[in-house]
Design a protein around this motif. Structure first.
Motif, PDB file in Angstrom:
ATOM      1  N   UNK A 247      29.350  20.727  51.716  1.00 25.83           N
ATOM      2  CA  UNK A 247      28.978  22.094  52.031  1.00 25.83           C
ATOM      3  C   UNK A 247      28.405  22.783  50.799  1.00 25.83           C
ATOM      4  N   UNK A 248      29.090  22.564  49.684  1.00 25.15           N
ATOM      5  CA  UNK A 248      28.673  23.267  48.462  1.00 25.15           C
ATOM      6  C   UNK A 248      27.317  22.779  47.991  1.00 25.15           C
ATOM      7  N   UNK A 249      27.110  21.471  48.116  1.00 27.61           N
ATOM      8  CA  UNK A 249      25.808  20.947  47.719  1.00 27.61           C
ATOM      9  C   UNK A 249      24.715  21.488  48.635  1.00 27.61           C
ATOM     10  N   UNK A 250      24.995  21.504  49.937  1.00 29.90           N
ATOM     11  CA  UNK A 250      24.009  21.976  50.907  1.00 29.90           C
ATOM     12  C   UNK A 250      23.643  23.430  50.637  1.00 29.90           C
ATOM     13  N   UNK A 251      24.655  24.212  50.345  1.00 32.45           N
ATOM     14  CA  UNK A 251      24.412  25.621  50.070  1.00 32.45           C
ATOM     15  C   UNK A 251      23.521  25.774  48.837  1.00 32.45           C
ATOM     16  N   UNK A 252      23.848  25.033  47.798  1.00 33.21           N
ATOM     17  CA  UNK A 252      23.048  25.105  46.582  1.00 33.21           C
ATOM     18  C   UNK A 252      21.620  24.680  46.868  1.00 33.21           C
ATOM     19  N   UNK A 253      21.460  23.638  47.682  1.00 33.01           N
ATOM     20  CA  UNK A 253      20.125  23.116  47.950  1.00 33.01           C
ATOM     21  C   UNK A 253      19.285  24.117  48.728  1.00 33.01           C
ATOM     22  N   UNK A 254      19.909  24.849  49.637  1.00 31.37           N
ATOM     23  CA  UNK A 254      19.087  25.754  50.441  1.00 31.37           C
ATOM     24  C   UNK A 254      18.798  27.054  49.698  1.00 31.37           C
ATOM     25  N   UNK A 255      19.394  27.204  48.532  1.00 32.14           N
ATOM     26  CA  UNK A 255      19.066  28.386  47.722  1.00 32.14           C
ATOM     27  C   UNK A 255      18.167  28.039  46.554  1.00 32.14           C
ATOM     28  N   UNK A 256      17.806  26.777  46.460  1.00 33.73           N
ATOM     29  CA  UNK A 256      17.055  26.288  45.304  1.00 33.73           C
ATOM     30  C   UNK A 256      15.723  27.014  45.126  1.00 33.73           C
ATOM     31  N   UNK A 257      15.084  27.347  46.235  1.00 32.15           N
ATOM     32  CA  UNK A 257      13.740  27.925  46.143  1.00 32.15           C
ATOM     33  C   UNK A 257      13.772  29.446  46.125  1.00 32.15           C
ATOM     34  N   UNK A 258      14.895  30.024  45.753  1.00 33.13           N
ATOM     35  CA  UNK A 258      15.027  31.477  45.682  1.00 33.13           C
ATOM     36  C   UNK A 258      14.524  32.169  46.942  1.00 33.13           C
ATOM     37  N   UNK A 259      15.135  31.854  48.076  1.00 30.95           N
ATOM     38  CA  UNK A 259      14.663  32.473  49.318  1.00 30.95           C
ATOM     39  C   UNK A 259      14.943  33.967  49.315  1.00 30.95           C
ATOM     40  N   UNK A 260      14.187  34.684  50.147  1.00 28.42           N
ATOM     41  CA  UNK A 260      14.416  36.126  50.274  1.00 28.42           C
ATOM     42  C   UNK A 260      15.449  36.397  51.341  1.00 28.42           C
ATOM     43  N   UNK A 261      15.598  35.408  52.219  1.00 24.36           N
ATOM     44  CA  UNK A 261      16.551  35.565  53.314  1.00 24.36           C
ATOM     45  C   UNK A 261      17.344  34.270  53.447  1.00 24.36           C
ATOM     46  N   UNK A 262      18.656  34.425  53.518  1.00 24.96           N
ATOM     47  CA  UNK A 262      19.500  33.251  53.703  1.00 24.96           C
ATOM     48  C   UNK A 262      20.077  33.279  55.105  1.00 24.96           C
ATOM     49  N   UNK A 263      19.901  32.165  55.820  1.00 24.87           N
ATOM     50  CA  UNK A 263      20.538  32.021  57.117  1.00 24.87           C
ATOM     51  C   UNK A 263      21.569  30.914  56.964  1.00 24.87           C
ATOM     52  N   UNK A 264      22.820  31.283  56.968  1.00 29.01           N
ATOM     53  CA  UNK A 264      23.861  30.300  56.683  1.00 29.01           C
ATOM     54  C   UNK A 264      24.729  30.108  57.917  1.00 29.01           C
ATOM     55  N   UNK A 265      24.773  28.859  58.369  1.00 32.76           N
ATOM     56  CA  UNK A 265      25.540  28.580  59.576  1.00 32.76           C
ATOM     57  C   UNK A 265      26.884  27.965  59.190  1.00 32.76           C
ATOM     58  N   UNK A 266      27.898  28.775  59.213  1.00 36.45           N
ATOM     59  CA  UNK A 266      29.253  28.367  58.824  1.00 36.45           C
ATOM     60  C   UNK A 266      29.268  27.631  57.485  1.00 36.45           C
TER      61      UNK A 266
END
Ligand SMILES: Nc1ncnc2c1ncn2[C@@H]1O[C@H](COP(=O)(O)OP(=O)(O)OP(=O)(O)O)[C@@H](O)[C@H]1O
Ligand SMILES: [Mg+2]
Lengths: 376, 310
Positions: free
Chosen positions: B148-167
């Motif tokens: 989970x922690x790796x996935x979260x880090x990976x989806x924030x890697x590109x400095x998104x403006x909006x985060x959609x986090x599913x659980x």
């Protein structure tokens, strides 16, 4: 460890339930073998007939016409061209448009009348020795029978006894009728199609089954980018495989390689890409890995059986030839035999290059159209 | 609350009538959501209520059957590709490549987004996660929480403006969960908008606002206080030796919309305060039982909403 029938039953029921859920695969398991059975049962013919033949007539006489008519009427040959230029007929042979050229020389009629036993020359494309064996054996009889009816009156005596001509057979491109020379290059086509399609047929199916597809789609990669990225690495693998097969062909099986290797490389690249594209397309269509594998087998069998690899192409029924013409293996087989054994150049292989290009284009278009950008 | 109050400007998510059908089933039923930039929204609802489906529609992974709207000002129907570039989406199920190492996964993501400082980003992420030593380990070998922690880090890697986090915190230990929320609040201070689905009430309370979805319909939204207020619920707590035996007695009594345990205490809730008081009355004054009123918590409200929908 105890042994329990009840537990076996539990597993059994589970497997049946899962099997039943996957209707498409179930349909394929029944349908594919049936289809293949009918397809190949009717298409394959060990005694090929109606082989494309050119007749080159240099003699205006009546006997020449009789021989030509005899050929036309025989079931073994299908005369597709009658010409008076031996070099023109030879070109048809080089391009693979005909398998035989029957050359009736100048003064054929006169020499028969004189009892001089003229030569009747047959040139056969022996790149696939299996294609011509029966036909050549039959030729002597066909020509003799055709003449027999003409040998009347003073010549009636000639109708008896040995044929009044010498049948001279030239096996071109593979004079010793070495079947290895045709099979080993053919194996290049078949092995490549097998591994290349297998390499990519799970490309997307695997992502879908592992759940990584959602992630891939959520990131900014376009379908074209994903396709090229997934196909390209396998071209290298195809190249390595080709190099190995060609090296073995040359050094172990002593297959002659008289044509241009760069040209062969070009043909190989095209063929590899075509097959990778087929596999990739399967992966966009298949719901699961089993389906992808079924599709691959469905593609491989005709590539082996209808391409001219296992059975002579010219001997198949017309409808089977049409199917064969669609397959990349058919065209690549002609390209590779042509380059290695016949020293064909770019103009001669072009008729088999553009179908490969067209095929690749069509398959890629289908793959891109079928690529689902969403999860539904 | 971190982002509250500075939401004067644009909406990061602005959708109306969002609808999704699977066959005959309405998975998402005409949902309107308007999330101002910089806010952290919690997306709550029971299993199968349509959270994942909604999030997937927002980032273009599912076709929208009905409705329209924008994400970061881009049309969700026609500009999905542009949305993807600025949104970070973390899937509910782990969806990174288990046969790639942690570092390889991160590098792959960095390359797909064509990050100019991809290398540094990957290094920084590995460091922040404390995964520098394990960077060569295959992602598939990570424990659930670490995935989970790796996935979260990976989806924030590109400095998104909006985060959609599913659980994002399902199966994550308390310390890591706390770190995660600190990070989310820090990012939201910098203007990042977050929509995060969760089943944890404490996480809901950390959000600026929550949206509660039930059977595909949005049934409550607002700040935690507002949602509780809107419910019009009163809750009494019964504590003491044998409160366990009262549960069956209380359930179904007029005025009791919902009775259930919260820890060792019995929570009894109802919308009709007078009727509820009447139902509770017999227990007042009994020895060894303490009856008190408590402000209803989010869980009471959600369970009530869920009970009512049955
Ligand atoms: N691909 C699908 N095909 C058919 N039905 C689906 C599909 N995906 C979701 N559903 C249905 O849509 C509804 C909403 O599902 P969704 O996954 O959005 O729920 P959720 O709120 O994310 O639940 P959870 O908290 O369990 O993750 C469910 O009833 C589910 O069965
Ligand atoms: Mg979900």
């Amino acid at each position: 460890m105890s042994f329990s029938i009840a537990r076996i039953y539990a597993v059994l029921v589970k497997e049946f339930l899962q099997m039943r859920r996957d209707r498409v695969t179930l349909g394929m398991i029944v349908g594919v073998p049936l289809m293949q059975l009918f397809l190949f049962g009717f298409a394959i013919n060990f005694n090929p007939k109606a082989l494309p033949t050119a007749v080159s007539i240099d003699d205006p006489g009546v006997f020449a016409r009789s021989v030509a008519a005899g050929l036309r009427n025989s079931s073994y040959f299908e005369v597709v061209a009658v010409t008076n230029s031996p070099s023109g007929a030879r070109r048809l042979l080089q391009e693979g448009k005909v398998l035989f050229v029957v050359e009736i020389p100048v003064n054929f009629t006169r020499d028969i009348v004189r009892g001089a036993k003229p030569d009747l020359l047959v040139e056969a494309d022996a790149t696939d020795p299996a294609a011509g064996g029966f036909a050549i054996a039959a030729l002597n009889g066909i020509a003799a029978a055709a003449l027999r009816d003409d040998l009347t009156g003073p010549l009636a005596a000639r109708a008896q006894g040995p044929p009044p001509f010498n049948l001279v057979t030239h096996l071109l491109y593979n004079p010793e009728s070495n079947t290895r020379y045709s099979i080993v290059p053919g194996l290049l086509a078949v092995i490549l199609t097998m591994t290349m399609v297998l390499m990519t047929c799970l490309a997307l199916t695997r992502e879908r089954e592992r759940g990584t597809y959602e992630n891939l789609l959520a990131m900014p990669a376009t379908p074209v980018e994903i396709m090229i990225g997934k196909i390209a690495p396998n071209i290298v693998i195809g190249a390595i495989q080709s190099a190995i097969i060609l090296a073995v062909a040359k050094y172990v099986f002593a297959v002659p390689m008289i044509g241009s290797l760069p040209l062969l490389g070009l043909g190989l690249t095209l063929y590899i890409v075509a097959n990778l594209a087929v596999g990739y397309t399967f992966s966009t269509l298949a719901q699961n890995q089993l389906q992808a594998m079924q599709m691959t087998v469905f593609f491989l069998l005709p590539s082996i059986l209808l391409s001219g690899f296992a059975f002579p192409f010219a001997g198949m029924p017309r409808w089977a030839q049409y199917i064969g013409e669609v397959l990349p293996a058919t065209h690549f087989l002609r390209i590779v035999r042509g380059i290695l054994l016949k020293n064909n150049g770019a103009p001669e292989i072009w008729p088999d290059v553009w179908p490969l290009l067209l095929f690749t284009l069509a398959v890629v278009t289908l793959a891109l159209a079928r690529f689902r950008r969403t999860l539904d | 609350m971190s982002g509250a109050g500075k939401s004067a400007g644009a909406l990061a998510i602005d959708v109306k009538g969002l609808t999704k059908r699977f066959g005959r089933k309405l998975a998402v039923d005409h949902i309107d959501i308007a999330v101002p930039e910089g806010e952290v929204w919690g997306f709550l609802g029971p299993n199968g209520s349509g959270k994942t489906t909604t999030i997937r529609m927002l980032c273009g992974l599912l076709r929208v059957d009905d409705g329209e709207g924008t994400c970061l000002g881009l049309d969700i129907r026609s500009e999905a590709e542009a949305i993807k570039r600025q949104v970070g989406y973390m899937t509910q199920r782990f969806s990174f490549w288990e046969d790639l190492s942690i570092r390889e996964n991160l590098e792959f993501v960095a390359r797909l987004y064509r990050l100019p400082d991809g290398r540094a980003k990957v290094e920084g992420t590995l460091e922040r996660l404390g995964l520098v030593k394990r960077q060569a380990q295959l992602a598939g070998e990570l424990s659930g929480g670490w995935k989970q922690r790796m996935a979260l880090a990976a989806c924030m890697l590109h400095d998104p403006k909006l985060l959609l986090l599913d659980e994002p915190t399902a199966g994550v230990d308390p310390k890591a969960r706390r770190d995660f929320w600190e990070q989310i609040h820090a990012l939201s201070e910098q203007g990042l908008t977050v929509l995060v689905s969760t089943h944890y009430m404490d996480e809901a309370e950390r959000c600026d606002r929550i949206a509660y979805i039930l059977n595909g319909k949005l049934v409550a939204q607002g700040s935690v206080g507002e949602v509780i207020e809107q419910s019009g619920l009163s809750t009494f707590v019964l504590e003491g030796a044998h409160v366990r035996h009262f549960l069956s007695e209380l359930q179904g009594k007029p005025g009791v919309d919902y009775a259930g345990f919260f820890g060792a205490a019995l929570h009894v809730s109802g919308r009709d305060r007078a009727a509820l008081e009447a139902a509770i009355a017999p227990y007042r004054g009994r020895p060894a039982i303490a009856v008190s009123e408590t402000p209803p918590n989010l869980e009471d409200v959600f369970i009530l909403l869920q009970e009512e929908a049955k």
